[in-house]
Design a protein around this motif. Structure first.
Motif, PDB file in Angstrom:
ATOM      1  N   THR A  44       0.804  -1.228   0.000  1.00 26.75           N
ATOM      2  CA  THR A  44       0.000   0.000   0.000  1.00 26.75           C
ATOM      3  C   THR A  44       0.838   1.280   0.000  1.00 26.75           C
ATOM      4  OG1 THR A  44      -0.088  -0.125   2.412  1.00 26.75           O
ATOM      5  CG2 THR A  44      -1.950  -1.079   1.203  1.00 26.75           C
ATOM      6  N   ALA A  45       2.163   1.168   0.203  1.00 24.13           N
ATOM      7  CA  ALA A  45       3.007   2.372   0.288  1.00 24.13           C
ATOM      8  C   ALA A  45       2.918   3.168  -1.013  1.00 24.13           C
ATOM      9  CB  ALA A  45       4.450   1.982   0.569  1.00 24.13           C
ATOM     10  N   ARG A  46       2.818   4.480  -0.872  1.00 18.19           N
ATOM     11  CA  ARG A  46       2.754   5.354  -2.058  1.00 18.19           C
ATOM     12  C   ARG A  46       4.082   6.043  -2.319  1.00 18.19           C
ATOM     13  NH1 ARG A  46      -2.959   8.571  -1.518  1.00 18.19           N
ATOM     14  NH2 ARG A  46      -4.321   6.740  -1.478  1.00 18.19           N
ATOM     15  N   LEU A  47       4.898   6.154  -1.273  1.00 20.48           N
ATOM     16  CA  LEU A  47       6.208   6.800  -1.395  1.00 20.48           C
ATOM     17  C   LEU A  47       7.282   5.745  -1.186  1.00 20.48           C
ATOM     18  CD1 LEU A  47       8.052   9.351  -1.459  1.00 20.48           C
ATOM     19  CD2 LEU A  47       7.705   9.535   0.996  1.00 20.48           C
ATOM     20  N   LEU A  48       8.244   5.682  -2.118  1.00 19.89           N
ATOM     21  CA  LEU A  48       9.377   4.761  -1.986  1.00 19.89           C
ATOM     22  C   LEU A  48      10.655   5.579  -1.856  1.00 19.89           C
ATOM     23  CD1 LEU A  48      10.844   2.023  -2.164  1.00 19.89           C
ATOM     24  CD2 LEU A  48      10.743   2.236  -4.666  1.00 19.89           C
ATOM     25  N   ILE A  49      11.414   5.295  -0.811  1.00 19.64           N
ATOM     26  CA  ILE A  49      12.706   5.956  -0.617  1.00 19.64           C
ATOM     27  C   ILE A  49      13.796   4.933  -0.909  1.00 19.64           C
ATOM     28  CG2 ILE A  49      14.210   7.110   1.042  1.00 19.64           C
ATOM     29  CD1 ILE A  49      11.664   7.985   2.539  1.00 19.64           C
TER      30      ILE A  49
END
Ligand code: SF4
Length: 201
Positions: A44-49
């Protein structure tokens, strides 16, 4: 909209791949502190670092960016710890999952070259909700975009906007870099904070 069964299958596939990655020992003979992959992934993560590789403190704690570099990165992003470590919203996948050791002349060694080619193609496709990827440091930028010069790439931060944004590695050395490149604080960071707010809303 995926059905509940599809969501559950996707979660199971990611959990299985993540468990395999956490058990990886592929380059163990090259790791002075042994394998300890540190990363956080979710469907579900929308931001990937995408960062470089764990340092010693991150290796000890198993918590990514749990150090001065992480504090600087969170300050850049305008993000509190609760949001940064909410894996349902923010995934963290470095180029090297384990602490790679030190260079003889000082500084952390580069991420192990075996790591990203093995694990990124396994894990990244299982995170379908990612809308924005931050490339933190030159290793992450080279891995995703190919060879290039870090400052030029960060200055040209709109080249892959709004899907990909390159950033410097947030080490203490970046303080002097920030002073030499005031556009980073004045132009990039306010735009990036607004983009992150939109992506995570
Ligand atoms: S650095 Fe990557 S390839 Fe090497 S042991 Fe850790 S997870 Fe495996």
């Amino acid at each position: 909209m995926p059905s509940a069964e599809e969501e559950s299958a996707a979660e199971a596939a990611l959990a299985a791949a993540a468990a395999e990655a956490r058990a990886c020992r592929l380059c163990a003979p090259h790791l002075p502190l042994g394998p300890r992959p540190v990363f956080r992934v979710s469907t579900t993560a929308r931001l990937l670092i995408i960062g470089q590789a764990p340092g010693t403190r991150v290796h000890e704690t198993g918590i990514p960016f749990n150090d001065a570099s992480g504090r600087r990165l969170r300050a850049w992003l305008g993000m509190d710890e609760a949001t940064f470590y909410d894996v349902s919203r923010v995934a963290i996948l470095p180029v090297g999952l384990c602490y790679p050791g030190r260079l003889p002349r000082g500084g952390d060694a580069p991420p192990r070259p075996e790591c990203a080619p093995l694990w990124h193609p396994r894990l990244r496709p299982l995170m379908p909700a990612i809308r924005l990827t931050l490339l933190v440091g030159s290793y992450a930028q080279t891995h995703v975009l190919g060879p290039g010069q870090m400052t030029a790439r960060v200055r040209d931060f709109r080249a892959h906007w709004p899907e990909i944004v390159p950033l410097p590695h947030p080490s203490w050395r970046t303080t002097a870099w920030e002073r030499r490149n005031p556009w980073f604080v004045e132009d990039l960071l306010p735009a990036l904070r607004a983009l992150i707010a939109e992506v995570l809303a």
